[in-house]
Design a protein around this motif. Structure first.
Motif, mmCIF file in Angstrom:
data_model
loop_
_atom_site.group_PDB
_atom_site.id
_atom_site.type_symbol
_atom_site.label_atom_id
_atom_site.label_comp_id
_atom_site.label_asym_id
_atom_site.label_seq_id
_atom_site.Cartn_x
_atom_site.Cartn_y
_atom_site.Cartn_z
ATOM 1 N N UNK A 145 0.696 -1.167 0.029
ATOM 2 C CA UNK A 145 0.028 0.137 -0.004
ATOM 3 C C UNK A 145 0.807 1.199 -0.014
ATOM 4 N N UNK A 146 1.990 1.193 0.601
ATOM 5 C CA UNK A 146 2.676 2.428 0.876
ATOM 6 C C UNK A 146 4.125 2.419 0.350
ATOM 7 N N UNK A 147 4.429 1.494 -0.360
ATOM 8 C CA UNK A 147 5.812 1.441 -1.026
ATOM 9 C C UNK A 147 6.979 1.536 0.165
ATOM 10 N N UNK A 148 8.200 1.344 -0.326
ATOM 11 C CA UNK A 148 9.310 1.014 0.707
ATOM 12 C C UNK A 148 9.413 2.351 1.684
ATOM 13 N N UNK A 149 9.557 3.604 1.054
ATOM 14 C CA UNK A 149 9.602 5.064 1.864
ATOM 15 C C UNK A 149 8.367 5.025 2.649
ATOM 16 N N UNK A 150 7.167 5.029 1.865
ATOM 17 C CA UNK A 150 6.162 5.002 2.906
ATOM 18 C C UNK A 150 5.900 4.019 3.949
ATOM 19 N N UNK A 151 6.274 3.046 3.919
ATOM 20 C CA UNK A 151 6.540 1.795 5.020
ATOM 21 C C UNK A 151 7.456 2.298 6.146
ATOM 22 N N UNK A 152 8.556 2.741 5.611
ATOM 23 C CA UNK A 152 9.350 3.337 6.855
ATOM 24 C C UNK A 152 8.768 4.586 7.608
ATOM 25 N N UNK A 153 8.192 5.470 6.933
ATOM 26 C CA UNK A 153 7.353 6.498 7.453
ATOM 27 C C UNK A 153 6.370 6.059 8.260
ATOM 28 N N UNK A 154 5.673 5.098 7.916
ATOM 29 C CA UNK A 154 4.538 4.458 8.721
ATOM 30 C C UNK A 154 4.952 3.775 9.832
ATOM 31 N N UNK A 156 -5.194 5.703 21.285
ATOM 32 C CA UNK A 156 -4.963 4.133 21.153
ATOM 33 C C UNK A 156 -5.961 3.686 20.226
ATOM 34 N N UNK A 157 -7.067 4.407 20.147
ATOM 35 C CA UNK A 157 -8.237 4.186 19.243
ATOM 36 C C UNK A 157 -7.852 4.407 17.753
ATOM 37 N N UNK A 170 4.615 -11.586 20.061
ATOM 38 C CA UNK A 170 4.474 -10.660 21.224
ATOM 39 C C UNK A 170 5.332 -9.428 20.510
ATOM 40 N N UNK A 171 4.364 -8.207 20.632
ATOM 41 C CA UNK A 171 4.617 -7.212 19.792
ATOM 42 C C UNK A 171 5.427 -6.123 20.637
ATOM 43 N N UNK A 172 6.567 -6.421 21.247
ATOM 44 C CA UNK A 172 7.341 -5.656 22.012
ATOM 45 C C UNK A 172 8.845 -6.369 21.931
ATOM 46 N N UNK A 216 4.080 5.056 13.827
ATOM 47 C CA UNK A 216 3.276 4.094 14.722
ATOM 48 C C UNK A 216 3.836 4.107 15.871
ATOM 49 N N UNK A 217 5.272 3.890 15.711
ATOM 50 C CA UNK A 217 5.908 3.495 16.987
ATOM 51 C C UNK A 217 6.087 4.760 17.890
ATOM 52 N N UNK A 218 6.227 6.085 17.041
ATOM 53 C CA UNK A 218 5.996 7.142 18.007
ATOM 54 C C UNK A 218 4.747 7.530 18.656
ATOM 55 N N UNK A 219 3.649 7.108 18.137
ATOM 56 C CA UNK A 219 2.449 7.244 18.569
ATOM 57 C C UNK A 219 2.468 6.372 19.789
ATOM 58 N N UNK A 220 2.801 4.886 19.688
ATOM 59 C CA UNK A 220 2.589 4.011 20.855
ATOM 60 C C UNK A 220 3.419 4.359 21.944
ATOM 61 N N UNK A 221 4.535 4.941 21.636
ATOM 62 C CA UNK A 221 5.546 5.409 22.593
ATOM 63 C C UNK A 221 4.785 6.748 23.559
ATOM 64 N N UNK A 222 3.958 7.460 22.887
ATOM 65 C CA UNK A 222 3.317 8.493 23.860
ATOM 66 C C UNK A 222 2.174 7.943 24.665
#
Length: 221
Positions: free
Chosen positions: A38-47, A164-165, A184-186, A51-57
């Motif tokens: 869906x996003x291509x290589x550069x888009x996947x990296x940005x995604x 989170x939602x 396990x996603x950690x 996502x990680x930054x949002x989870x860390x918040x």
């Protein structure tokens, strides 16, 4: 509509990215192919970074175990068993490492719980969590309330729950194409001895649960 075939260089990138993820964090997600499609290589990296930054918040506000809890049930109520399983698995490992005890909800139960309606699921969560994990229950009930609450968040905790939602509405657009089980996603996924210890503790309980279900099925009406 058929899904786009990955190009040869995307396939090479995916193989390399999975190997790197396995070494760095201990796992990779099976919907990475869909993300790439869906996003291509550069888009996947940005995604991934977003996502990680949002989870860390979320984790900074609620705590890491609690972040995995709300991630699991944000995904659960979106119908994504893969992310629900993976984040609940991570919570189980983190909880076992910290307390030496099993968390009262096994990740494998996600599939059975998904066959129930929302009200029945919330009642089951209350039954499991109310006595020993009232704060976890409160977070999940508030998260569920915020899914439909028109007034919006009123506190920093609320804003983390809303995050989170919205985060997993975005994540699950791609993750919904794959099915549980999930890793396990950690980063705790790197601790193979801990995973083996967890499975050794869980296995007898799972076997007993299956035995009870079989007995109920064959019991006379």
């Amino acid at each position: 509509m058929s899904r786009r075939e990955l190009s040869w260089y995307e396939k090479v990138f995916l193989k390399t990215a999975r190997a790197f993820a396995g070494m760095n964090v201990g796992y990779y997600v099976d919907f990475d192919e869909e993300l790439l499609r869906q996003h291509g290589i550069s888009g996947l990296i940005k995604w991934g970074r977003a996502a990680q930054a949002s989870f860390e918040v979320i984790a900074k506000t609620l705590g890491n175990e609690e972040a995995h809890l709300v991630a699991a049930f944000a995904s659960f109520f979106n119908g994504c068993d893969y992310c629900s399983w993976g984040h609940l698995f991570a919570l189980n490992l983190l909880h076992l490492e910290r307390t030496g005890k099993l968390y009262p909800i096994d990740e494998v139960e996600v599939l059975e719980l998904m066959r129930r309606g929302d009200t029945a699921v919330l009642q089951e969560l209350e039954r499991r969590l109310k006595a020993d994990y009232p704060e976890h229950l409160r977070l999940l009930l508030r998260q569920h309330e915020l899914r439909t609450l028109e007034s919006g968040p009123v506190s920093e905790e609320d804003r983390a729950l809303v995050r989170s939602i919205t985060l997993f509405e975005w994540v699950n657009e791609c993750s919904i194409v794959v099915n549980a089980p999930a890793p396990p996603m950690d980063r705790i996924a790197r601790k193979k001895d801990l995973i083996a210890r967890y499975e050794a503790l869980r296995s007898p309980l799972r076997a007993e649960s299956e035995k009870q279900k079989a007995a109920q099925q064959h019991a006379p009406a």
